[in-house]
Enzyme design. Structure first.
Site, PDB file in Angstrom:
ATOM      1  N   ASP A 116       0.851  -1.189   0.000  1.00  0.00           N
ATOM      2  CA  ASP A 116       0.000   0.000   0.000  1.00  0.00           C
ATOM      3  C   ASP A 116       0.886   1.239   0.000  1.00  0.00           C
ATOM      4  OD1 ASP A 116       0.795  -0.218   2.704  1.00  0.00           O
ATOM      5  OD2 ASP A 116      -1.028   0.733   3.421  1.00  0.00           O
ATOM      6  N   TYR A 163       2.980   4.715   0.737  1.00  0.00           N
ATOM      7  CA  TYR A 163       3.627   5.303   1.922  1.00  0.00           C
ATOM      8  C   TYR A 163       2.618   6.208   2.625  1.00  0.00           C
ATOM      9  CZ  TYR A 163       8.029   3.925  -0.372  1.00  0.00           C
ATOM     10  OH  TYR A 163       9.045   3.230  -0.964  1.00  0.00           O
ATOM     11  N   PHE A 217       6.624   1.861  -4.353  1.00  0.00           N
ATOM     12  CA  PHE A 217       8.001   2.046  -3.884  1.00  0.00           C
ATOM     13  C   PHE A 217       8.565   3.439  -4.155  1.00  0.00           C
ATOM     14  CE2 PHE A 217       7.695  -2.591  -4.538  1.00  0.00           C
ATOM     15  CZ  PHE A 217       7.984  -3.028  -3.256  1.00  0.00           C
ATOM     16  N   HIS A 248      10.707  -9.728   0.127  1.00  0.00           N
ATOM     17  CA  HIS A 248      10.425  -8.294   0.036  1.00  0.00           C
ATOM     18  C   HIS A 248      11.691  -7.508   0.377  1.00  0.00           C
ATOM     19  CE1 HIS A 248       8.460  -4.423   0.901  1.00  0.00           C
ATOM     20  NE2 HIS A 248       7.484  -4.868   0.136  1.00  0.00           N
TER      21      HIS A 248
END
Length: 223
Positions: A65, A67, A78, A188
């Site tokens: 989701d 920031y 990202f 991740h």
């Protein structure tokens, strides 16, 4: 509020956008923007779609989701806006990028718009979040919508490279036709899991080698 979504994507997702769950989701999102601080700004929720139209997608990098800090999110997984310090996951992505491609990326730029413009679809599974509250808009319908997005891409004839980092992203594998497309998986890039196999996974060179084998131009990953 009107959907600011690329017309080609709107055509592809027409059935999804007309379903009751999406209407309820958009009603919830609209109300949230009216009553709370929500990221990214409303006109940037669909940035990934608007910068990388359906037919231009060559690579998918799936995030979770947005920031939830001020001035960070702008609709690309990202990525952060210019002038914002790279968050930890992005710092690890850049570290792996430098090691993988023998680059030195000076400064703190974390805006990945140039990737999106080259066909890297930077999609989050959830597209909005309340300020300071990670995952606050999960379970509201975005996951179902992005399942449909991945399904559309996963059925496309032209091949795509899907980059699925972490278990949450890897759940989407079931929507991708493995006979048509390439799937790259790794842990991740977050500090919690990056040392479990993200570092050293060489995703950027792997993507470019695959694109070249298809007769396509490689991605310029410098930011």
């Amino acid at each position: 509020m009107e959907l600011t979504l690329d017309k080609k994507w709107q055509e592809r997702l027409e059935d999804e956008l007309s379903q009751d769950y999406f209407k309820e989701l958009w009603q919830f999102v609209t109300h949230a923007y009216d009553t709370s601080t929500i990221y990214p700004p409303i006109d940037e929720v669909f940035t990934a779609f608007n910068l990388t139209p359906f037919n231009d997608v060559r690579v998918v990098i799936l995030g979770q989701d947005p920031y939830h800090g001020e001035n960070q999110a702008h609709g690309l997984s990202f990525s952060v806006k210019e002038g914002v310090t790279r968050p930890p996951s992005l710092r690890n992505m850049v570290k792996e990028l430098e090691d993988d491609l023998d680059l030195l990326l000076l400064g703190e730029n974390g805006n990945l718009t140039s990737w999106a413009q080259q066909g890297v679809f930077l999609l989050n599974t959830v597209l909005t979040v309340e300020a300071g509250k990670a995952n606050s808009h999960s379970g509201k319908g975005w996951e179902r919508f992005t399942d449909a997005v991945i399904r559309q891409l996963g059925e496309r004839e032209e091949p795509i490279i899907f980059v699925l980092w972490g278990k949450q992203a890897q759940v989407k594998k079931r929507f991708i036709n493995k006979n048509k497309h390439v799937i790259l998986t790794a842990p991740h890039p977050s500090p919690l899991s990056s040392y479990r196999g993200f570092f050293g996974s060489k995703p950027y060179s792997s993507i470019n080698n695959q694109l070249k084998s298809w007769g396509q131009a490689p991605i310029n990953w410098e930011i």
